[in-house]
Design a protein around this motif. Structure first.
Motif, mmCIF file in Angstrom:
data_model
loop_
_atom_site.group_PDB
_atom_site.id
_atom_site.type_symbol
_atom_site.label_atom_id
_atom_site.label_comp_id
_atom_site.label_asym_id
_atom_site.label_seq_id
_atom_site.Cartn_x
_atom_site.Cartn_y
_atom_site.Cartn_z
ATOM 1 N N PHE A 1 0.838 -1.212 0.000
ATOM 2 C CA PHE A 1 0.000 0.000 0.000
ATOM 3 C C PHE A 1 0.862 1.248 0.000
ATOM 4 C CE2 PHE A 1 -1.780 3.486 2.490
ATOM 5 C CZ PHE A 1 -2.896 3.795 1.714
ATOM 6 N N ALA A 2 1.838 1.298 0.904
ATOM 7 C CA ALA A 2 2.679 2.498 1.035
ATOM 8 C C ALA A 2 3.427 2.786 -0.261
ATOM 9 C CB ALA A 2 3.656 2.323 2.199
ATOM 10 N N ALA A 3 3.963 1.753 -0.882
ATOM 11 C CA ALA A 3 4.721 1.944 -2.126
ATOM 12 C C ALA A 3 3.825 2.457 -3.245
ATOM 13 C CB ALA A 3 5.394 0.634 -2.527
ATOM 14 N N LEU A 4 2.678 1.829 -3.438
ATOM 15 C CA LEU A 4 1.772 2.261 -4.512
ATOM 16 C C LEU A 4 1.202 3.645 -4.261
ATOM 17 C CD1 LEU A 4 -0.224 -0.959 -5.436
ATOM 18 C CD2 LEU A 4 1.338 0.338 -6.871
ATOM 19 N N PHE A 5 0.813 3.916 -3.030
ATOM 20 C CA PHE A 5 0.232 5.216 -2.719
ATOM 21 C C PHE A 5 1.283 6.318 -2.886
ATOM 22 C CE2 PHE A 5 -1.671 8.490 0.071
ATOM 23 C CZ PHE A 5 -2.913 8.567 -0.542
ATOM 24 N N ALA A 6 2.506 6.055 -2.434
ATOM 25 C CA ALA A 6 3.593 7.027 -2.602
ATOM 26 C C ALA A 6 3.878 7.252 -4.087
ATOM 27 C CB ALA A 6 4.848 6.551 -1.879
ATOM 28 N N TRP A 7 3.874 6.176 -4.882
ATOM 29 C CA TRP A 7 4.093 6.283 -6.326
ATOM 30 C C TRP A 7 3.016 7.158 -6.954
ATOM 31 C CZ3 TRP A 7 1.238 4.147 -10.493
ATOM 32 C CH2 TRP A 7 1.861 4.240 -11.751
ATOM 33 N N TRP A 8 1.759 6.981 -6.556
ATOM 34 C CA TRP A 8 0.654 7.770 -7.092
ATOM 35 C C TRP A 8 0.802 9.245 -6.698
ATOM 36 C CZ3 TRP A 8 -3.907 9.925 -4.679
ATOM 37 C CH2 TRP A 8 -4.861 10.376 -5.592
ATOM 38 N N ILE A 9 1.097 9.501 -5.431
ATOM 39 C CA ILE A 9 1.256 10.880 -4.946
ATOM 40 C C ILE A 9 2.429 11.564 -5.636
ATOM 41 C CG2 ILE A 9 1.861 12.293 -2.927
ATOM 42 C CD1 ILE A 9 -0.984 11.398 -2.759
ATOM 43 N N ILE A 10 3.578 10.903 -5.659
ATOM 44 C CA ILE A 10 4.778 11.501 -6.265
ATOM 45 C C ILE A 10 4.575 11.718 -7.763
ATOM 46 C CG2 ILE A 10 7.213 11.069 -6.821
ATOM 47 C CD1 ILE A 10 7.358 9.668 -4.035
ATOM 48 N N GLY A 11 3.962 10.752 -8.436
ATOM 49 C CA GLY A 11 3.676 10.904 -9.865
ATOM 50 C C GLY A 11 2.735 12.072 -10.130
ATOM 51 N N GLY A 12 1.707 12.212 -9.304
ATOM 52 C CA GLY A 12 0.757 13.313 -9.459
ATOM 53 C C GLY A 12 1.395 14.668 -9.207
#
Length: 180
Positions: free
Chosen positions: A2-13
């Motif tokens: 969860f942390a990895a995917l959510f961080a990837w989404w936030i950083i990408g956005g």
């Protein structure tokens, strides 16, 4: 997971937001007037912040709570007034329905269930249905499906930067179903 995917989404956005807004400019007065008219037609009480971004991007919304409407430079030159109105209506309907917020909610759910392929399929289905729902609302407001379909195809063409003969190769299944 969860942390990895959510961080990837936030950083990408945030990266996309920073890249698009770095060279963003204010809307022309003509485009702003068109946006105000489309905003009233879409049922918005207040027009969101709107900026012009570099050509080659597609119209869209940046942000979750206070979305910024981004429109590529020159869009009003490449689309007819009716096509432009339908594309603007589509984006403004997303604002009215708070779709960026609901997208964040469903992405959070997909991230939490990262291990479940059904969650990923459901997330894709939700995105497609959100687009189709906005398309249906645009058709209710304008009553011109051919004009809207032409507007979608021109936006895809402009965003991909393809010459007209290559347009057929640029059509992906979600665009095809939306045009249909």
């Amino acid at each position: 997971g969860f942390a990895a995917l959510f961080a990837w989404w936030i950083i990408g956005g945030l990266s996309l937001r920073r890249r698009l807004l770095a060279d963003a400019e204010a809307m022309s007065l003509e485009m702003y007037a068109r946006l105000e008219a489309a905003s009233a037609k879409a049922g918005l009480r207040e027009l969101p912040r709107c900026v012009t971004v570099a050509p080659g991007n597609s119209p869209g919304l940046l942000g979750v709570f206070f979305p910024i409407l981004t429109l590529p430079a020159g869009l009003e030159k490449d689309l007819t007034p009716a096509e432009l109105e339908s594309v603007l209506l589509h984006e403004l309907i997303h604002v009215r329905r708070r779709d960026p917020f609901w997208l964040a909610v469903h992405v959070t759910g997909v991230c939490a269930l990262w291990f479940n392929p059904v969650a990923w399929m459901l997330g894709r289905w939700i995105r497609l249905e959100t687009e189709k729902s906005c398309d249906e609302r645009v058709l209710e407001l304008t009553g011109h499906p051919d004009t809207y379909a032409q507007g979608i195809l021109k936006v895809v063409h402009l965003a991909l930067g393809l010459p007209p003969p290559s347009l057929v190769g640029a059509i992906t299944p979600p665009v095809v179903s939306r045009v249909q």
